[in-house]
Design an enzyme around this catalytic site. Sequence first.
Site, PDB file in Angstrom:
ATOM      1  N   SER A   1      85.442 -39.325  25.483  1.00 28.15           N
ATOM      2  CA  SER A   1      84.954 -38.771  24.210  1.00 28.15           C
ATOM      3  C   SER A   1      84.878 -37.261  24.250  1.00 28.15           C
ATOM      4  O   SER A   1      85.037 -36.601  23.227  1.00 28.15           O
ATOM      5  CB  SER A   1      83.536 -39.271  23.929  1.00 28.15           C
TER       6      SER A   1
ATOM      7  N   ASP B   1      82.800 -39.537  13.880  1.00 31.13           N
ATOM      8  CA  ASP B   1      81.892 -39.772  14.994  1.00 31.13           C
ATOM      9  C   ASP B   1      80.578 -40.311  14.458  1.00 31.13           C
ATOM     10  O   ASP B   1      80.540 -40.880  13.365  1.00 31.13           O
ATOM     11  CB  ASP B   1      81.695 -38.467  15.799  1.00 31.13           C
TER      12      ASP B   1
ATOM     13  N   HIS C   1      76.088 -37.539  20.353  1.00 28.89           N
ATOM     14  CA  HIS C   1      77.529 -37.635  20.603  1.00 28.89           C
ATOM     15  C   HIS C   1      78.347 -36.821  19.597  1.00 28.89           C
ATOM     16  O   HIS C   1      79.203 -36.005  19.982  1.00 28.89           O
ATOM     17  CB  HIS C   1      77.918 -39.115  20.545  1.00 28.89           C
TER      18      HIS C   1
END
Length: 785
Positions: A549, A155, A221
Amino acid sequence: MGYPGRLAVLLLVAATATAVVAHNDTGEHKNYLVIVRAPYEYDTNVYKNVSSWHASLVSSVCDQAKEQLDADPEAATRLIYSYRNVINGFAARLTEDEVHHMSEKDWFLKALPEKTYQLMTTHTPRMLGLTGPMFHPGVWNRTNMGEGMIIGILDGGIAGSHPSFDGTGMPPPPAKWKGRCDFNSSVCNNKLIGARSFYESAKWRWEGIDDPVLPIDDSAHGTHVSSTAAGAFVPGANAMGSGFGTAAGMAPRAHLAFYQVCFVGKGCDRDDILAAIDDALDEGIDVLSMSLGDDSAGDFAADPIALGGFSAVMRDVFVCTSAGNQGPLPATVANEAPWLLTVAAATTDRSFPADVKLGNGVEITGESHYQPSTYGSVQQPLVMDTSADGTCSDKTVLTAAQVAGKIVLCHSGGNLTNLEKGSILHDAGAVAMIIIFPVDAGSVIMLKAHALPATHVAYKELDKIMAYVNSTQSPSAQLLFKGTVLGNRLAPVVAPFSSRGPSRQNQGILKPDITGPGVNIIAAVPMPNGLPQPPNEMAYKFDVMSGTSMAAPHIGGIAVLIKKAHPTWSPAAIKSAMMTTADTMDGRRMQMLDQDGRPANLISMGAGFINPIKAMNPGLVYNQSAHDYIPYLCGLGYNDHEVTSIIHPAPPLSCKQLPVIHQKDLNYPSIVVYLDKEPYAVNVSRAVTNVDNGVAVYAASVELPASLSAKVTPDLLGFREMNEVQTFTVTIRTKDGQTMKDRIAEGQLKWVSRKHVVRSPIVVSRKKFFKENAMANNGQRVGDS
Ligand SMILES: *[C@@H]1O[C@H](CO)[C@@H](O)[C@H](O)[C@H]1NC(C)=O
Ligand SMILES: *[C@@H]1O[C@H](CO)[C@@H](O)[C@H](O)[C@H]1NC(C)=O
Ligand SMILES: *[C@@H]1O[C@H](CO)[C@@H](O)[C@H](O)[C@H]1NC(C)=O
Ligand SMILES: *[C@@H]1O[C@H](CO)[C@@H](O)[C@H](O)[C@H]1NC(C)=O
Ligand SMILES: *[C@@H]1O[C@H](CO)[C@@H](O)[C@H](O)[C@H]1NC(C)=O
Ligand SMILES: *[C@@H]1O[C@H](CO)[C@@H](O)[C@H](O)[C@H]1NC(C)=O
Ligand SMILES: *[C@@H]1O[C@H](CO)[C@@H](O)[C@H](O)[C@H]1NC(C)=O
Ligand SMILES: *[C@@H]1O[C@H](CO)[C@@H](O)[C@H](O)[C@H]1NC(C)=O
């Protein structure tokens, strides 16, 4: 079978027919991924290691002009990555001339120019993202919460010192762990055992990525995704004061190995992704979760997630990926390879009601997790953006004179994000904001915090508001904040952004495979994205995000638990266990819905919404080894070289020597068939493995629309022992022997025993969705008529 996808590669070969190439090392170097043709392998008698072999291949083209090379200080470091596991090849800085020259070498298969992948959440207000409803003490109890397992996450960086990654009480990683954590010892611990940044390719492409780079989170994220999969228990977690509870990932006692491959505002470089997977496989991970991809379908032989994923599955590493956020358009699904699990996103049963009460007493349903206690809920004048598009993007309309002391209604979209609109309105003295979601979002609301009290309303509610506004000279409204509500019976609903099938790369496989929670997920962040001051200390550490995601790491964490309970299960068996036990009903016990209020179809939700408890004990599994995908790849039209390059490091092979496996016959837990030619009947073969103890008898039942018939042979399967395998055939036909009337029909095959229901979704299509499998995005859509 020839197909246009290879033209881009062959062009490089064709350009230099004669051998003499004037090398020009002063020309512009670019990043290329170079794939070596089998059977060329590195010779351990000649080269010390694989990278010295790759370096020799590189210098065989740039050494030609030695004097120029000497003048080029970069020449020595042309090799960016030398891959061991994922492909037979390397990434290097090369000029176009050098690539031309390479293309004449016997060992050369292809060179792919640089390519960027994306994380699968968007930061636009349209796509905004827990774990609450997924708490399953029963599963945790049985699996000790994933203790001793390692999940690898690729990521964009991680806030390693976040309490979700606290190692207190965690045992040390298992002996097989060979990775490293590049943060200092106050950050690395027995929870966060691995943390590295892969930027060797990215640093050539983008400014500001200089070594040494620590995998620090710059976008929230990576932290969010990691804590969803394997975050530790953190009491008092909340997002802007809503959704209070103890946060925990799906596998709270699993170890986390984090690999940064994405950089904010730039993206994820293909060759860095490959390098991270290459290393992760040697470091000893059990499950790999990747919430990234490329939305324009890429062929498996050029895609790092498909290439790396295959090598992972060969080593029994389960690979979980997100489907993408290009929904609700059809044929948008990413990460389609059958050895990957492709995860769609849906809502959870948690909501944050923030209703609008109009001056006439009518209440409109709205939602917001930001419900500041400072908001005094009284009727105040309601104004709308009177500019052309009504999106509150025109700053000349949003003046204090227009909005001060008022509640402002704005449509989503326009030139400003909803966050920016809120900020401008706040500065102009508005008291609150009502955001009308786009029609495409249907009933699903993706939340963000705003600079002022605000709520989000589905498009279908707009009529009620307008009727009231039209009926009065002085409209007014107030927001009614109602806290956090669990048990929303309309959940799960497939998220509007969740990418839909059919699969372009393999249209004979149903993709996405499964659906997980991906809307308004509360998980760890370095700092909340929202503008207002968080109302409490912990609200600085958690935030809401939405996207496929967010769905993938839920399933990745659950895969850790299943693997812990069943250490000998193959990745295909784990996938099957999840898919055949998934729920297709929502909290009302009715068919799960799509965002538009219609029953969700199979190309939206795959097999359905993950049910972790049932997935632990599915009864039967549709198993296969990594090798079973090889004849399948041959059947898709990949040539020997490409198949060999995908399956590396398995030995080279020739498709001619293998039995063909057609797409419909791959031993997959779902079924897709085309009744596109006479006799409008097709046989599908499958094998099931008994994974429960003891004797069991299963009876087949197929549900399909009345115009179709299905016959299962045999329709009873008896098992005497664990791991026993039985095969069967499903014959699907139109009852009248004529072409199907409907474009698509959906149904299901169930194997039912006293203890289990093993369910496979079935899609029957009148004709192929695309003329060929897309490979390199050259597939053509077949008209819909
Ligand atoms: C080398 O390549 C560059 C860029 O393509 C070009 O401008 C330059 O003239 C070339 N030099 C020689 C010596 O060929
Ligand atoms: C491979 O061998 C070269 C030459 O001896 C050495 O410089 C390099 O560090 C080695 N690389 C690896 C990955 O072991
Ligand atoms: C499972 O949960 C039960 C009830 O809470 C408890 O008594 C038992 O010790 C637990 N087992 C394990 C292995 O944690
Ligand atoms: C360790 O790294 C963290 C985060 O980068 C930093 O805040 C802290 O000061 C470092 N601690 C030491 C002892 O260097
Ligand atoms: C949005 O931006 C474009 C390009 O800058 C401009 O042409 C358009 O008028 C803007 N629209 C609004 C509603 O401000
Ligand atoms: C409200 O009035 C506008 C303009 O007069 C009209 O276009 C719209 O249809 C009306 N909406 C409703 C729901 O009455
Ligand atoms: C599935 O197949 C693999 C590979 O052939 C094998 O190792 C495994 O034991 C089989 N059964 C299950 C339940 O995974
Ligand atoms: C399906 O299999 C049956 C039994 O082997 C065979 O008779 C039939 O012709 C097959 N149908 C098709 C369409 O291949």
